[in-house]
Design a protein around this motif. Structure first.
Motif, PDB file in Angstrom:
ATOM      1  N   UNK A  59      -2.306   8.964  10.212  1.00 29.71           N
ATOM      2  CA  UNK A  59      -3.595   9.388   8.971  1.00 29.71           C
ATOM      3  C   UNK A  59      -4.071  10.355  10.367  1.00 29.71           C
ATOM      4  N   UNK A  60      -4.670  11.385   9.644  1.00 30.10           N
ATOM      5  CA  UNK A  60      -5.422  12.385  10.519  1.00 30.10           C
ATOM      6  C   UNK A  60      -6.903  11.805  10.398  1.00 30.10           C
ATOM      7  N   UNK A  61      -7.432  11.156   9.627  1.00 27.80           N
ATOM      8  CA  UNK A  61      -8.478  10.508   9.925  1.00 27.80           C
ATOM      9  C   UNK A  61      -8.529   9.441  11.015  1.00 27.80           C
ATOM     10  N   UNK A  62      -7.476   8.631  11.078  1.00 27.66           N
ATOM     11  CA  UNK A  62      -7.464   7.980  12.206  1.00 27.66           C
ATOM     12  C   UNK A  62      -7.241   8.658  13.678  1.00 27.66           C
ATOM     13  N   UNK A  63      -6.519   9.493  13.689  1.00 28.79           N
ATOM     14  CA  UNK A  63      -6.524  10.418  14.801  1.00 28.79           C
ATOM     15  C   UNK A  63      -8.255  10.919  15.351  1.00 28.79           C
ATOM     16  N   UNK A  64      -8.632  11.359  14.359  1.00 27.65           N
ATOM     17  CA  UNK A  64     -10.080  11.984  14.616  1.00 27.65           C
ATOM     18  C   UNK A  64     -10.943  10.641  15.014  1.00 27.65           C
ATOM     19  N   UNK A  65     -10.787   9.493  14.481  1.00 27.00           N
ATOM     20  CA  UNK A  65     -11.469   8.109  15.012  1.00 27.00           C
ATOM     21  C   UNK A  65     -10.995   7.905  16.333  1.00 27.00           C
ATOM     22  N   UNK A  66      -9.988   7.673  16.604  1.00 25.26           N
ATOM     23  CA  UNK A  66      -9.507   7.223  17.978  1.00 25.26           C
ATOM     24  C   UNK A  66      -9.889   8.246  18.993  1.00 25.26           C
ATOM     25  N   UNK A  67      -9.674   9.684  18.591  1.00 30.56           N
ATOM     26  CA  UNK A  67     -10.315  10.565  19.845  1.00 30.56           C
ATOM     27  C   UNK A  67     -11.590  10.363  20.259  1.00 30.56           C
ATOM     28  N   UNK A  68     -12.664   9.953  19.269  1.00 28.13           N
ATOM     29  CA  UNK A  68     -14.138   9.642  19.741  1.00 28.13           C
ATOM     30  C   UNK A  68     -14.011   8.462  20.230  1.00 28.13           C
ATOM     31  N   UNK A  69     -13.451   7.251  19.965  1.00 30.51           N
ATOM     32  CA  UNK A  69     -13.487   5.833  20.453  1.00 30.51           C
ATOM     33  C   UNK A  69     -13.014   5.927  21.778  1.00 30.51           C
ATOM     34  N   UNK A  70     -11.924   6.519  22.299  1.00 30.90           N
ATOM     35  CA  UNK A  70     -11.266   6.240  23.564  1.00 30.90           C
ATOM     36  C   UNK A  70     -12.352   6.772  24.579  1.00 30.90           C
ATOM     37  N   UNK A  71     -13.094   7.857  24.229  1.00 32.69           N
ATOM     38  CA  UNK A  71     -14.108   8.368  25.030  1.00 32.69           C
ATOM     39  C   UNK A  71     -15.609   7.348  25.043  1.00 32.69           C
ATOM     40  N   UNK A  72     -15.799   7.018  23.854  1.00 31.71           N
ATOM     41  CA  UNK A  72     -16.855   5.996  23.790  1.00 31.71           C
ATOM     42  C   UNK A  72     -16.549   5.021  24.733  1.00 31.71           C
ATOM     43  N   UNK A  73     -15.519   4.322  24.521  1.00 30.85           N
ATOM     44  CA  UNK A  73     -15.034   3.119  25.457  1.00 30.85           C
ATOM     45  C   UNK A  73     -15.074   3.439  26.875  1.00 30.85           C
ATOM     46  N   UNK A  74     -14.904   4.689  27.194  1.00 29.63           N
ATOM     47  CA  UNK A  74     -15.176   5.050  28.859  1.00 29.63           C
ATOM     48  C   UNK A  74     -16.913   4.769  29.063  1.00 29.63           C
ATOM     49  N   UNK A  75     -17.556   5.077  28.293  1.00 29.22           N
ATOM     50  CA  UNK A  75     -18.972   4.939  28.445  1.00 29.22           C
ATOM     51  C   UNK A  75     -19.516   3.655  28.442  1.00 29.22           C
ATOM     52  N   UNK A 232      -5.664  -1.939  24.289  1.00 28.42           N
ATOM     53  CA  UNK A 232      -6.594  -2.846  23.480  1.00 28.42           C
ATOM     54  C   UNK A 232      -8.031  -2.165  23.292  1.00 28.42           C
ATOM     55  N   UNK A 233      -8.292  -1.809  24.496  1.00 27.10           N
ATOM     56  CA  UNK A 233      -9.820  -1.203  24.780  1.00 27.10           C
ATOM     57  C   UNK A 233     -10.821  -2.483  24.732  1.00 27.10           C
ATOM     58  N   UNK A 234     -10.303  -3.526  25.171  1.00 25.58           N
ATOM     59  CA  UNK A 234     -11.332  -4.526  25.601  1.00 25.58           C
ATOM     60  C   UNK A 234     -11.926  -4.139  27.028  1.00 25.58           C
ATOM     61  N   UNK A 235     -12.910  -4.685  27.424  1.00 27.01           N
ATOM     62  CA  UNK A 235     -13.497  -4.496  28.739  1.00 27.01           C
ATOM     63  C   UNK A 235     -13.158  -5.941  29.480  1.00 27.01           C
ATOM     64  N   UNK A 236     -12.653  -5.167  30.992  1.00 32.33           N
ATOM     65  CA  UNK A 236     -12.406  -6.227  31.944  1.00 32.33           C
ATOM     66  C   UNK A 236     -13.432  -6.216  32.810  1.00 32.33           C
ATOM     67  N   UNK A 237     -14.040  -7.135  33.439  1.00 33.47           N
ATOM     68  CA  UNK A 237     -15.244  -7.002  34.509  1.00 33.47           C
ATOM     69  C   UNK A 237     -15.048  -8.177  35.253  1.00 33.47           C
ATOM     70  N   UNK A 238     -15.853  -8.050  36.492  1.00 35.68           N
ATOM     71  CA  UNK A 238     -15.846  -9.050  37.478  1.00 35.68           C
ATOM     72  C   UNK A 238     -17.565  -9.382  37.397  1.00 35.68           C
ATOM     73  N   UNK A 239     -17.857 -10.613  37.571  1.00 30.80           N
ATOM     74  CA  UNK A 239     -19.368 -11.060  37.726  1.00 30.80           C
ATOM     75  C   UNK A 239     -19.357 -12.488  38.790  1.00 30.80           C
ATOM     76  N   UNK A 240     -20.615 -12.771  39.299  1.00 31.49           N
ATOM     77  CA  UNK A 240     -20.542 -14.068  39.852  1.00 31.49           C
ATOM     78  C   UNK A 240     -20.120 -15.206  39.001  1.00 31.49           C
ATOM     79  N   UNK A 241     -19.471 -16.177  39.731  1.00 26.14           N
ATOM     80  CA  UNK A 241     -18.853 -17.156  38.653  1.00 26.14           C
ATOM     81  C   UNK A 241     -19.787 -18.017  38.235  1.00 26.14           C
ATOM     82  N   UNK A 242     -20.091 -17.893  36.839  1.00 30.92           N
ATOM     83  CA  UNK A 242     -21.033 -18.533  36.220  1.00 30.92           C
ATOM     84  C   UNK A 242     -20.928 -18.403  34.599  1.00 30.92           C
TER      85      UNK A 242
END
Length: 277
Positions: A59-75, A232-242
């Protein structure tokens, strides 16, 4: 927003532009005028191509949503928050652009980043290209900051998109990215191409290896889909082990850049989404 100057399209195009001006109050002159942030200015852009990044019948509504969200995910992957959107649409004649921009508007409201400009034109296939500005309070989290001994975290289970075929409306983990940065994240990326591929980007740019203990798998997905499926657009990160207030600990960075294992077994050297040219 401007488009092709063809006599048969002028009335329709200009009428659409006026409707878009009514919907998106920030659209005005040839260039958008916005207030710069107090901190770092983040810029990202990405394109969503129908039939490549989405099924042709999405659906075009979902295309519009995804086009925004994949960029917001980079931020979000920098520990930042979005500010403004520029939306460029190339579409076949007869495309219901009102529906497409319904999805854009929903995402813009959800992530508090107004549309301030863009462009319209015709093409043989639907392509929606979004540019986003953002900011971060302090230093952004890059991919290159991981160090041996640091733990590896992911913000949620993986593989759901691969198991279902497509993610109609992905979620950008903005709050989680801000929390991860505040908790001391040293490197971060969003999982768009698959865990193996995206963790490989962090490892390559940080000069480390990694040993994963386990990977959280979404209901209905397989381990292979969680490792290589992407979208999936989950975030993957590293940090000091705690103990951190965000994320699931899945492994540790190692000093050997060639080490890439899961439960002691080597992971495939390649895996995940990659464009072919």
């Amino acid at each position: 927003m401007r488009g092709p100057y063809r006599s048969g399209l002028l009335t329709t195009e200009f009428a659409l532009i006026e409707r878009l001006r009514e919907r998106f109050a920030g659209i005005g002159d040839d260039a958008a005028i916005v207030d710069p942030p107090d901190g770092n200015l983040l810029l990202a852009t990405d394109a969503v191509v129908s039939g490549v990044h989405t099924p042709p019948d999405l659906p075009l509504e979902d295309v519009g949503w995804k086009a925004v969200v994949v960029n917001v995910s980079d931020i979000a992957a920098m520990g930042g928050r979005p500010l403004h959107l520029l939306v460029t649409v190339a579409a076949p004649p007869g495309t219901d652009l009102e529906r497409l921009f319904d999805g854009v508007a929903e995402a813009a409201r959800a992530y508090v980043c107004p549309v301030v400009g863009g462009d319209l034109t015709t093409s043989d296939s639907l392509v929606v290209t979004v540019a986003v500005t953002g900011t971060v309070d302090g230093a952004p989290v890059r991919r290159s900051g991981a160090a041996p001994g640091e733990a590896i975290y992911v913000t949620g289970p993986l593989g759901a998109a691969a198991a279902s075929g497509w993610t109609r409306r992905p979620t950008a983990r903005v709050a989680e990215g801000i929390d991860a940065r505040g908790a001391g994240a040293t490197a971060m990326i969003d999982i768009s191409d698959g865990l193996v591929a995206d963790l490989g980007h962090i490892a390559d740019e940080s000069g480390v290896g990694f040993a994963l203990d386990e990977v959280p798998v979404a209901p209905g997905a397989t381990l292979d889909q969680a490792l290589t499926g992407g979208e999936d657009y989950e975030l993957l990160f590293t940090a000091p082990a705690r103990q951190l207030p965000v994320g699931f600990r899945i492994g540790v960075c190692t000093a050997d850049p060639a080490e890439r294992t899961l439960a002691g077994h080597p992971l495939p050297a390649a895996g995940g989404w990659e464009h072919r040219f």
